[in-house]
Scaffold this active site. Structure first.
Site, PDB file in Angstrom:
ATOM      1  N   HIS A 136       3.594  -5.266   3.619  1.00 38.29           N
ATOM      2  CA  HIS A 136       3.590  -5.846   4.961  1.00 38.29           C
ATOM      3  C   HIS A 136       3.196  -7.313   4.892  1.00 38.29           C
ATOM      4  O   HIS A 136       2.463  -7.728   3.990  1.00 38.29           O
ATOM      5  CB  HIS A 136       2.577  -5.128   5.863  1.00 38.29           C
ATOM      6  CG  HIS A 136       2.876  -3.691   6.083  1.00 38.29           C
ATOM      7  ND1 HIS A 136       3.874  -3.251   6.924  1.00 38.29           N
ATOM      8  CD2 HIS A 136       2.301  -2.572   5.565  1.00 38.29           C
ATOM      9  CE1 HIS A 136       3.904  -1.928   6.918  1.00 38.29           C
ATOM     10  NE2 HIS A 136       2.958  -1.490   6.096  1.00 38.29           N
ATOM     11  N   HIS A 169      -1.329 -10.470  -1.665  1.00 38.47           N
ATOM     12  CA  HIS A 169      -0.457 -10.086  -2.776  1.00 38.47           C
ATOM     13  C   HIS A 169      -1.085  -9.033  -3.691  1.00 38.47           C
ATOM     14  O   HIS A 169      -0.807  -8.983  -4.889  1.00 38.47           O
ATOM     15  CB  HIS A 169       0.015 -11.315  -3.565  1.00 38.47           C
ATOM     16  CG  HIS A 169       1.057 -12.080  -2.818  1.00 38.47           C
ATOM     17  ND1 HIS A 169       0.736 -12.988  -1.838  1.00 38.47           N
ATOM     18  CD2 HIS A 169       2.403 -12.038  -2.887  1.00 38.47           C
ATOM     19  CE1 HIS A 169       1.854 -13.490  -1.337  1.00 38.47           C
ATOM     20  NE2 HIS A 169       2.887 -12.927  -1.951  1.00 38.47           N
ATOM     21  N   HIS A 181       0.848  -1.195   0.000  1.00 42.15           N
ATOM     22  CA  HIS A 181       0.000   0.000   0.000  1.00 42.15           C
ATOM     23  C   HIS A 181       0.879   1.240   0.000  1.00 42.15           C
ATOM     24  O   HIS A 181       2.103   1.155   0.128  1.00 42.15           O
ATOM     25  CB  HIS A 181      -0.977  -0.003   1.186  1.00 42.15           C
ATOM     26  CG  HIS A 181      -0.356   0.176   2.535  1.00 42.15           C
ATOM     27  ND1 HIS A 181      -1.052   0.656   3.616  1.00 42.15           N
ATOM     28  CD2 HIS A 181       0.892  -0.053   3.011  1.00 42.15           C
ATOM     29  CE1 HIS A 181      -0.273   0.705   4.681  1.00 42.15           C
ATOM     30  NE2 HIS A 181       0.909   0.276   4.339  1.00 42.15           N
ATOM     31  N   GLU A 190       0.284  -5.188  11.457  1.00 41.94           N
ATOM     32  CA  GLU A 190       1.014  -4.731  10.278  1.00 41.94           C
ATOM     33  C   GLU A 190       2.497  -5.090  10.377  1.00 41.94           C
ATOM     34  O   GLU A 190       3.128  -5.417   9.383  1.00 41.94           O
ATOM     35  CB  GLU A 190       0.831  -3.211  10.174  1.00 41.94           C
ATOM     36  CG  GLU A 190       1.305  -2.614   8.893  1.00 41.94           C
ATOM     37  CD  GLU A 190       0.970  -1.142   8.802  1.00 41.94           C
ATOM     38  OE1 GLU A 190      -0.151  -0.821   8.368  1.00 41.94           O
ATOM     39  OE2 GLU A 190       1.817  -0.321   9.185  1.00 41.94           O
ATOM     40  N   HIS A 240       4.944   0.323  -0.362  1.00 42.32           N
ATOM     41  CA  HIS A 240       5.685  -0.658   0.432  1.00 42.32           C
ATOM     42  C   HIS A 240       4.722  -1.770   0.831  1.00 42.32           C
ATOM     43  O   HIS A 240       3.531  -1.693   0.575  1.00 42.32           O
ATOM     44  CB  HIS A 240       6.294   0.009   1.676  1.00 42.32           C
ATOM     45  CG  HIS A 240       5.267   0.539   2.630  1.00 42.32           C
ATOM     46  ND1 HIS A 240       4.535   1.672   2.380  1.00 42.32           N
ATOM     47  CD2 HIS A 240       4.843   0.068   3.823  1.00 42.32           C
ATOM     48  CE1 HIS A 240       3.694   1.890   3.375  1.00 42.32           C
ATOM     49  NE2 HIS A 240       3.856   0.920   4.278  1.00 42.32           N
ATOM     50  N   CYS A 259       5.872   5.980   4.813  1.00 46.63           N
ATOM     51  CA  CYS A 259       4.752   5.177   4.313  1.00 46.63           C
ATOM     52  C   CYS A 259       3.985   5.842   3.164  1.00 46.63           C
ATOM     53  O   CYS A 259       3.040   5.276   2.634  1.00 46.63           O
ATOM     54  CB  CYS A 259       3.795   4.811   5.442  1.00 46.63           C
ATOM     55  SG  CYS A 259       4.523   3.653   6.616  1.00 46.63           S
TER      56      CYS A 259
END
Length: 149
Positions: free
Chosen positions: A31, A75, A16, A136, A29, A25
């Site tokens: 998680h 994904h 996201h 996260e 990137h 952020c």
């Protein structure tokens, strides 16, 4: 017989970007998310029922969460559909990437609100969503509780 809480845990990978954010952020990137879903209900007391003694079959809860959340978000890359990231999202989608254009900034906080709505809509009448925890990172998570909403 009293109310019992049942929890099932799930994992998914997703990317996201937080448009307009003032930290790292803001960049795309990803998680390794850990999702815990807790429901509450009374165990089935009918000895002739195939699910006797269960609040809900873990497999039934797994089916709902996989269909509504994991299968869609795993994904995928999540962008706020009201941000300039839509151009990037469209290009990635045209190249075969899994993209989710959300009605919200894709923070863990907003994701748990979205997930709660989707899961609640699929649960049997006698089962209530109690809480959701979306982790996260190893040290950062957001939680949603029905009692708070």
């Amino acid at each position: 017989m009293g109310k019992i809480r049942i929890t099932k845990q799930f994992n998914f990978e997703a990317g996201h970007a937080l448009y307009g954010y003032d930290g790292k952020c803001r960049n795309v990137h990803g998680h390794s998310y850990k999702l815990s879903v807790t429901v509450i209900g009374t165990p089935i007391s009918d000895a002739d029922h195939v699910k006797h003694g269960m609040v809900i079959d873990f497999g039934d809860l797994k089916k709902v969460v996989n269909e509504e959340i994991v299968d869609q978000f795993d994904h995928a890359t999540i962008f706020n559909k009201n941000s300039p990231h839509v151009e990037l999202a469209n290009e990635l989608s045209e190249r075969g990437h899994s993209i989710i254009l959300a009605d919200y900034q894709p923070t863990s906080e907003n994701m748990v609100i979205d997930f709660a709505s989707k899961i609640k809509a699929r649960l049997p009448e006698n089962i209530q969503l109690h809480s959701i925890k979306l982790q996260e990172t190893e040290t950062s998570f957001a939680e949603w509780y029905a009692s708070d909403n």
